[in-house]
Design a protein around this motif. Structure first.
Motif, short mmCIF file in Angstrom:
data_model
loop_
_atom_site.label_atom_id
_atom_site.label_comp_id
_atom_site.label_asym_id
_atom_site.label_seq_id
_atom_site.Cartn_x
_atom_site.Cartn_y
_atom_site.Cartn_z
N LEU A 167 29.92 78.31 51.25
CA LEU A 167 28.85 77.33 51.15
C LEU A 167 28.60 76.62 52.48
N THR A 168 29.66 76.43 53.26
CA THR A 168 29.54 75.73 54.54
C THR A 168 28.79 76.54 55.58
N GLU A 169 28.60 77.83 55.35
CA GLU A 169 27.92 78.69 56.32
C GLU A 169 26.53 79.14 55.87
N ARG A 170 26.11 78.68 54.73
CA ARG A 170 24.82 79.10 54.21
C ARG A 170 23.71 78.25 54.81
N GLY A 171 22.70 78.93 55.28
CA GLY A 171 21.55 78.24 55.84
C GLY A 171 20.51 77.95 54.78
N GLU A 172 19.43 77.38 55.23
CA GLU A 172 18.34 76.98 54.35
C GLU A 172 17.73 78.15 53.59
N TRP A 173 17.73 79.33 54.20
CA TRP A 173 17.11 80.49 53.58
C TRP A 173 18.11 81.42 52.92
N TRP A 174 19.38 81.03 52.86
CA TRP A 174 20.39 81.89 52.26
C TRP A 174 20.09 82.06 50.78
N GLY A 175 20.39 83.21 50.28
CA GLY A 175 20.34 83.44 48.84
C GLY A 175 19.13 84.21 48.36
N THR B 21 45.53 81.71 41.93
CA THR B 21 44.82 82.63 42.81
C THR B 21 43.31 82.37 42.77
N VAL B 22 42.78 82.12 41.59
CA VAL B 22 41.34 81.84 41.45
C VAL B 22 40.98 80.56 42.21
N VAL B 23 41.77 79.50 42.05
CA VAL B 23 41.50 78.25 42.77
C VAL B 23 41.56 78.49 44.28
N HIS B 24 42.54 79.26 44.72
CA HIS B 24 42.69 79.60 46.14
C HIS B 24 41.41 80.30 46.65
N GLU B 25 40.92 81.27 45.91
CA GLU B 25 39.73 82.01 46.35
C GLU B 25 38.47 81.17 46.24
N ILE B 26 38.39 80.30 45.23
CA ILE B 26 37.26 79.38 45.12
C ILE B 26 37.23 78.46 46.34
N ALA B 27 38.39 78.05 46.81
CA ALA B 27 38.45 77.20 48.00
C ALA B 27 37.80 77.90 49.20
N HIS B 28 38.01 79.20 49.32
CA HIS B 28 37.35 79.95 50.40
C HIS B 28 35.83 79.91 50.23
N HIS B 29 35.35 79.97 48.99
CA HIS B 29 33.91 79.87 48.71
C HIS B 29 33.37 78.53 49.24
N PHE B 30 34.19 77.49 49.15
CA PHE B 30 33.78 76.17 49.63
C PHE B 30 34.00 76.00 51.13
N GLY B 31 34.51 77.06 51.79
CA GLY B 31 34.67 77.02 53.24
C GLY B 31 36.02 76.53 53.71
N ILE B 32 36.99 76.41 52.80
CA ILE B 32 38.33 75.97 53.19
C ILE B 32 39.10 77.17 53.71
N GLU B 33 39.59 77.06 54.93
CA GLU B 33 40.28 78.17 55.58
C GLU B 33 41.72 78.30 55.09
N GLU B 34 42.32 79.44 55.38
CA GLU B 34 43.68 79.77 54.94
C GLU B 34 44.71 78.73 55.40
#
Length: 117
Positions: free
Chosen positions: A55-63, A95-108
């Motif tokens: 989400l942190t890398e999506r621009g205005e036209w993403w999606g 594991t799901v919460v860990h991967e969801i965190a990546h979706h939100f832009g949280i790094e390893e």
């Protein structure tokens, strides 16, 4: 742990997803959950992976016309590391919460600092 059929594993995944806080699940944007038998050969212990644009890398036209992001869980390593269905359900939820965190832009590194690594 006894071997599970695909349907049994999928049922445990559904239970684990129900344990993820609903407010967190509601914040997901264009994400699908998948199950694969094994991770890539170069990382045989990988439990799950997020593939997409955080989400942190999506621009205005993403999606517009974009395929959904994917969170894939790997049945083999998850079942091999767990002693029973309850432990498996808990590990899938983590594991799901860990991967969801990546979706939100949280790094390893940040996830490891927070205890989710």
């Amino acid at each position: 742990m006894q071997p599970l059929t695909d349907d049994e594993f999928d049922a445990i995944v559904e239970m684990a997803l129900d344990e993820v806080p609903p407010e967190l699940m509601a914040m997901l944007d264009n994400v699908v959950f998948l199950v694969d038998a094994e991770p890539p050969p170069d990382d045989p212990d990988l439990l799950g992976i997020y593939e997409g644009t955080p989400l942190t890398e999506r621009g205005e036209w993403w999606g517009q016309g974009s395929l959904p992001d994917r969170i894939t869980l790997f049945r083999g390593p998850l079942t091999r590391m767990c002693a029973d269905d309850e432990e498996l359900r808990e590990e899938i939820a983590v594991t799901v919460v860990h991967e969801i965190a990546h979706h939100f832009g949280i790094e390893e590194d940040a996830l490891h600092e927070l205890g989710w690594g």
